[in-house]
Write a protein that holds these residues in place. Structure first.
Motif, PDB file in Angstrom:
ATOM      1  N   THR A   1       0.861  -1.188   0.000  1.00  0.00           N
ATOM      2  CA  THR A   1       0.000   0.000   0.000  1.00  0.00           C
ATOM      3  C   THR A   1       0.896   1.237   0.000  1.00  0.00           C
ATOM      4  OG1 THR A   1      -1.719  -1.153   1.251  1.00  0.00           O
ATOM      5  CG2 THR A   1      -1.766   1.261   1.287  1.00  0.00           C
ATOM      6  N   LEU A   2       0.768   2.069  -1.028  1.00  0.00           N
ATOM      7  CA  LEU A   2       1.574   3.289  -1.103  1.00  0.00           C
ATOM      8  C   LEU A   2       0.758   4.485  -0.588  1.00  0.00           C
ATOM      9  CD1 LEU A   2       3.233   2.740  -4.625  1.00  0.00           C
ATOM     10  CD2 LEU A   2       4.326   2.501  -2.367  1.00  0.00           C
ATOM     11  N   LEU A   3       1.417   5.296   0.218  1.00  0.00           N
ATOM     12  CA  LEU A   3       0.776   6.468   0.819  1.00  0.00           C
ATOM     13  C   LEU A   3       0.939   7.628  -0.154  1.00  0.00           C
ATOM     14  CD1 LEU A   3      -0.463   7.898   3.306  1.00  0.00           C
ATOM     15  CD2 LEU A   3       1.848   8.040   4.249  1.00  0.00           C
ATOM     16  N   VAL A   4      -0.165   8.129  -0.705  1.00  0.00           N
ATOM     17  CA  VAL A   4      -0.068   9.017  -1.868  1.00  0.00           C
ATOM     18  C   VAL A   4      -0.301  10.495  -1.574  1.00  0.00           C
ATOM     19  CG1 VAL A   4      -0.605   7.218  -3.552  1.00  0.00           C
ATOM     20  CG2 VAL A   4      -2.482   8.505  -2.466  1.00  0.00           C
ATOM     21  N   ASP A   5      -0.479  10.870  -0.296  1.00  0.00           N
ATOM     22  CA  ASP A   5      -0.859  12.267  -0.047  1.00  0.00           C
ATOM     23  C   ASP A   5       0.215  13.100   0.641  1.00  0.00           C
ATOM     24  OD1 ASP A   5      -0.963  11.129   2.442  1.00  0.00           O
ATOM     25  OD2 ASP A   5      -2.801  12.157   3.038  1.00  0.00           O
ATOM     26  N   THR A   6       1.468  12.725   0.475  1.00  0.00           N
ATOM     27  CA  THR A   6       2.515  13.525   1.113  1.00  0.00           C
ATOM     28  C   THR A   6       2.637  14.900   0.450  1.00  0.00           C
ATOM     29  OG1 THR A   6       3.708  11.525   1.673  1.00  0.00           O
ATOM     30  CG2 THR A   6       4.952  13.588   1.768  1.00  0.00           C
ATOM     31  N   TYR A   7       2.571  14.922  -0.863  1.00  0.00           N
ATOM     32  CA  TYR A   7       2.701  16.209  -1.563  1.00  0.00           C
ATOM     33  C   TYR A   7       1.387  16.560  -2.260  1.00  0.00           C
ATOM     34  CZ  TYR A   7       7.564  15.128  -0.556  1.00  0.00           C
ATOM     35  OH  TYR A   7       8.725  14.803   0.080  1.00  0.00           O
ATOM     36  N   ASP A   8       1.152  15.953  -3.417  1.00  0.00           N
ATOM     37  CA  ASP A   8      -0.061  16.236  -4.182  1.00  0.00           C
ATOM     38  C   ASP A   8      -0.679  14.891  -4.532  1.00  0.00           C
ATOM     39  OD1 ASP A   8      -1.636  18.156  -6.173  1.00  0.00           O
ATOM     40  OD2 ASP A   8      -1.067  16.331  -7.271  1.00  0.00           O
ATOM     41  N   ILE A   9      -1.950  14.719  -4.210  1.00  0.00           N
ATOM     42  CA  ILE A   9      -2.518  13.370  -4.331  1.00  0.00           C
ATOM     43  C   ILE A   9      -2.562  12.893  -5.775  1.00  0.00           C
ATOM     44  CG2 ILE A   9      -4.612  12.009  -4.024  1.00  0.00           C
ATOM     45  CD1 ILE A   9      -5.031  13.183  -1.397  1.00  0.00           C
TER      46      ILE A   9
ATOM     47  N   ILE B   1      -4.937   7.146   1.585  1.00  0.00           N
ATOM     48  CA  ILE B   1      -5.189   8.582   1.679  1.00  0.00           C
ATOM     49  C   ILE B   1      -5.375   8.919   3.148  1.00  0.00           C
ATOM     50  CG2 ILE B   1      -6.652  10.489   0.889  1.00  0.00           C
ATOM     51  CD1 ILE B   1      -7.764   8.604  -1.260  1.00  0.00           C
ATOM     52  N   ASP B   2      -4.598   9.907   3.634  1.00  0.00           N
ATOM     53  CA  ASP B   2      -4.569  10.183   5.074  1.00  0.00           C
ATOM     54  C   ASP B   2      -4.902  11.637   5.403  1.00  0.00           C
ATOM     55  OD1 ASP B   2      -3.966   9.507   7.821  1.00  0.00           O
ATOM     56  OD2 ASP B   2      -2.063  10.563   7.594  1.00  0.00           O
ATOM     57  N   SER B   3      -5.531  12.355   4.484  1.00  0.00           N
ATOM     58  CA  SER B   3      -5.873  13.757   4.761  1.00  0.00           C
ATOM     59  C   SER B   3      -6.925  14.212   3.774  1.00  0.00           C
ATOM     60  CB  SER B   3      -4.615  14.643   4.640  1.00  0.00           C
ATOM     61  OG  SER B   3      -3.978  14.417   3.399  1.00  0.00           O
ATOM     62  N   GLY B   4      -7.507  15.355   4.068  1.00  0.00           N
ATOM     63  CA  GLY B   4      -8.455  15.959   3.149  1.00  0.00           C
ATOM     64  C   GLY B   4      -9.853  15.377   3.290  1.00  0.00           C
ATOM     65  N   ASP B   5     -10.728  15.760   2.359  1.00  0.00           N
ATOM     66  CA  ASP B   5     -12.099  15.247   2.346  1.00  0.00           C
ATOM     67  C   ASP B   5     -12.059  13.846   1.744  1.00  0.00           C
ATOM     68  OD1 ASP B   5     -14.666  14.472   1.376  1.00  0.00           O
ATOM     69  OD2 ASP B   5     -15.326  16.552   1.631  1.00  0.00           O
ATOM     70  N   LEU B   6     -12.171  12.863   2.585  1.00  0.00           N
ATOM     71  CA  LEU B   6     -11.893  11.495   2.146  1.00  0.00           C
ATOM     72  C   LEU B   6     -12.887  11.010   1.093  1.00  0.00           C
ATOM     73  CD1 LEU B   6     -10.935   9.938   5.598  1.00  0.00           C
ATOM     74  CD2 LEU B   6      -9.388  10.641   3.765  1.00  0.00           C
TER      75      LEU B   6
ATOM     76  N   SER C   1      -7.855   8.971   7.943  1.00  0.00           N
ATOM     77  CA  SER C   1      -7.648  10.231   8.655  1.00  0.00           C
ATOM     78  C   SER C   1      -8.770  10.531   9.645  1.00  0.00           C
ATOM     79  CB  SER C   1      -7.521  11.359   7.636  1.00  0.00           C
ATOM     80  OG  SER C   1      -7.290  12.581   8.276  1.00  0.00           O
ATOM     81  N   ASP C   2      -8.486  10.422  10.942  1.00  0.00           N
ATOM     82  CA  ASP C   2      -9.437  10.819  11.991  1.00  0.00           C
ATOM     83  C   ASP C   2     -10.813  10.186  11.828  1.00  0.00           C
ATOM     84  OD1 ASP C   2      -7.617  12.382  13.310  1.00  0.00           O
ATOM     85  OD2 ASP C   2      -8.132  14.200  12.206  1.00  0.00           O
ATOM     86  N   LEU C   3     -10.856   8.911  11.528  1.00  0.00           N
ATOM     87  CA  LEU C   3     -12.142   8.244  11.323  1.00  0.00           C
ATOM     88  C   LEU C   3     -12.769   7.841  12.651  1.00  0.00           C
ATOM     89  CD1 LEU C   3     -11.192   5.890   8.352  1.00  0.00           C
ATOM     90  CD2 LEU C   3     -12.543   7.997   8.252  1.00  0.00           C
ATOM     91  N   ASP C   4     -14.077   7.985  12.731  1.00  0.00           N
ATOM     92  CA  ASP C   4     -14.847   7.361  13.799  1.00  0.00           C
ATOM     93  C   ASP C   4     -16.045   6.671  13.147  1.00  0.00           C
ATOM     94  OD1 ASP C   4     -16.650   9.361  13.182  1.00  0.00           O
ATOM     95  OD2 ASP C   4     -16.303  10.507  15.010  1.00  0.00           O
TER      96      ASP C   4
END
Lengths: 445, 445
Positions: B236-244, B264-269, B294-297
């Motif tokens: 699994t590659l994390l794609v949101d470090t710079y520009d998704i 994806i770990d940020s933004g409007d999921l 990102s901050d899921l409940d």
């Protein structure tokens, strides 16, 4: 396997208190050679939770104890051999953190962006410490930050931490320690006394009074008599099992007016404290103290300021951080081989580069600003203010060099609370007590 | 002292994970002879926290593991010798729980008043277990109860527990276990895999991408290449470090269309998941999955039901019980030598007497009521309903007799969720999914 062996085996796990991704990153970085780049990782909170006005650094001592024990023994290596290559396993087998750590001293206040911990070393040796560092700081800072609010709400009356039953059994020990750092007098938890020297306190629960029940009915005086005989007249008798007025009368009838204290654990504590105080005085026991213990948080503690309460026992709200059970600390790579780096994300403020922090205070000691700037910048301009550098050397070349004495940490919290501007101690939601100024923090990644 | 010895010493403490008052009560009860009375203590929650509709029992297996290890070794005795007499010290030196324990099976649902654990033995042997029992059940039930809501919100999509960094390092292990009981697929925590067999998962964080930065700037492709070489194309590659968008393009450019997943770990999921799904499909990678973290409940998870999300990673909200970090369980003495006992307090509902609980269900399997009655009452009248006794024998004469298999517990949670009335799975605040009927519960203390 004997019980002793089993205990040892189950506990030899510091290095596995780690998220798997740290080791997969390590493996990938060892493979392409980037693992040996020099890095700085910083621990900080982007914001204070829940409208809080300050945070209290706690956990530093626990982290410094855990660091030398972060080793991969045979059991740990056997587990990770499942997904790691030989090179990575060999690296972990020899793992010792050999870098430097700087950080705010335990008990120091912190604010949004305060770099409370900075680790300097190779990527390999720093990346694997993320989970351990964050677990300790996120838990302990959350508890200490809530506890300090309770301490300031209590205005000098003693507070006893008694929340062990409401949180994980090992969190309980760390919570007792963090509450003590923040200024609590003691704890109910015996392991916190053994491990950290936090004074353990406590006498009895309702079960003890209820135990003194026969087919003829309850016998509160028998329970009180047994307790006084075992623990002495200076003990604390729990008077609200049946009827509080009868309980107080029974307590004094059995123990006499030299009784140490009575404890009230239910009802409207303010009303009951006044009523019990009057009754004790009337019974000729003006020196018998009143301890209250039912569902207290900083707001309830503050609301009892005008009442004749001598001390507070705090449970659930303490160990759950009074609404904020985690401090929101993150562990971020900020520099690689001298180049500042930062995630570019729309909503998360990140500042690349190794930092240093100063707190600016008026000559009276009242703090006015936290300044966080690049580590290689010239010292902050203070303009008639006193600038104090906040980072202390904690680890040098892998060796712990800092003092981790809890009494010093307690003194630091007490001094920190006094240093806040007058509205910084407000319990209501508000802005941080002082602003954090990030200077020159994002040059160029 | 070697690191190994130190680890052993610091961990041989189960018996000190105890509130001091339990031992002072023991001392007083030994002194007046009441310590040997036969008692029943029950663990239950007076209410479900925060408008929850059901709770999930978790921690039973951990309690049954801890019970035989609850022994006072020399270090523990040395500490308590400070405030205990010789008789009490001798009792503790020989301490073994020799009584019986009944309880709801791990993974069973519970409701207000459900007696999830009952201990039967002398006052002495039962009273000292209060803190250990409550710490385990209050923590583990809080996590499992929150986790089950997330599982039902996810409607079959896998959930990964990744909150270790947000809670105490040992709570993290228990939280991973509790989440797994509730139906999570795996955890980030390696110790949870070692100790409980919970599958550990995870690949990389932003730090790994940022590490691949040179004075010329960032190089996301180099990071992705290193990861794919080390972990394979199914990673699994994390794609949101710079520009998704660039991140997804870089991911497929490096890994090809067989790439396992992007995270994806940020933004409007929701928006980002749709956008990334379209981009992946366009790049010929329709089988590359999308993980969001990102901050899921439970509410955020439910709100993403209509989006092309393949799995969720849940951190902070899981390990903090999604607003309810403790389950509110209490440990109450309910019977002494066959006589029911209960505190008479204005606002806390207590029912004396040893109890048994039944759950009544329609023939379809949908549950309608929890009945809690005196243990010596005749079996509940079921009126065309199916009555299932909930207590299982867990310990007999000090020996653990129950199966503590986590897979059975997982199956029990899954079956329990299916058995609830349709509104029982609602995420909003509400009444318990079924009422608890306390029958004949307070005869006379």
């Amino acid at each position: 396997m004997t019980s002793q062996e089993r205990t040892r085996e189950e506990c030899a796990v510091t290095a596995l208190l780690t998220d798997k991704y740290e080791l997969t990153m390590l493996a990938a970085a060892l493979r392409d050679g980037t693992a040996h780049r020099q890095t700085t990782f910083e621990v900080f909170a982007r914001r204070l939770p829940n409208g809080r006005r300050y945070g209290v650094v706690a956990g530093t001592g626990r982290f410094l104890e855990a660091l030398p024990r972060f080793r991969f023994d045979d059991a740990a290596l056997a587990l990770v051999a499942d997904f790691l290559d030989e090179t990575t396993l060999a690296y972990l087998a020899d793992y010792r953190f050999s870098g430097d750590v700087d950080g705010y001293a335990e008990g120091e206040l912190y604010f949004p962006g305060s770099p409370v911990l900075s680790l300097h070393g190779t990527f390999a040796e720093c990346v694997v410490l993320e989970t351990l560092a964050l677990s300790i700081f996120n838990h302990d800072c959350a508890i200490a930050s809530a506890a300090a609010r309770m301490v300031s709400a209590a205005e000098g009356r003693p507070l006893i931490e008694m929340g062990s039953r409401r949180t994980h059994e090992m969190s309980a020990v760390a919570a007792a320690r963090a509450a003590y750092v923040a200024g609590f007098t003691g704890t109910s938890n015996l392991e916190a006394q053994r491990q950290y020297g936090v004074p353990a306190l406590g006498t009895s629960a309702h079960a003890f009074t209820l135990l003194h029940t026969s087919p003829d009915g309850p016998d509160e005086q028998a329970a009180f008599r047994a307790q006084v005989e075992a623990l002495g007249v200076d003990t604390t008798l729990l008077v609200d099992t049946y009827d509080i007025t009868a309980g107080v009368a029974n307590a004094i009838a059995v123990a006499g007016p030299e009784l140490g204290a009575v404890r009230i654990d239910s009802g409207d504590l303010g009303v009951l404290a006044r009523q019990v105080r009057a009754q004790l005085d009337e019974l000729g026991a003006p020196n018998t103290r009143i301890v209250v213990t039912s569902d207290l948080d900083e707001f309830a503690i503050a609301s009892l300021r005008a009442e004749p309460v001598d001390s507070y026992g705090v449970g659930t709200s303490l160990v759950t951080g009074s609404g904020s059970p985690t401090a929101g600390m993150v562990y971020k790579l900020v520099e690689v081989d001298g180049v500042p780096v930062a995630k570019r994300s729309s909503h998360k403020e990140s500042h690349g580069g190794r930092k240093q922090a100063y707190r600016l205070a008026k000559p009276t000691g009242t703090v006015v600003e936290e300044v966080v700037q690049m580590a290689d910048s010239p010292a902050v301009e203070a303009d008639g203010l006193v600038a104090t550098a906040l980072a202390q050397p904690l680890v040098r070349a892998g060796r712990v060099v800092a003092d981790t004495d809890l009494q010093s940490a307690r003194a630091r919290v007490a001094a920190g609370l006094v240093s806040l501007p007058w509205d910084g101690l407000g319990l209501s939601s508000g802005d941080p007590a002082i602003p954090t100024r990030m200077v020159d923090a994002m040059r160029r990644a």
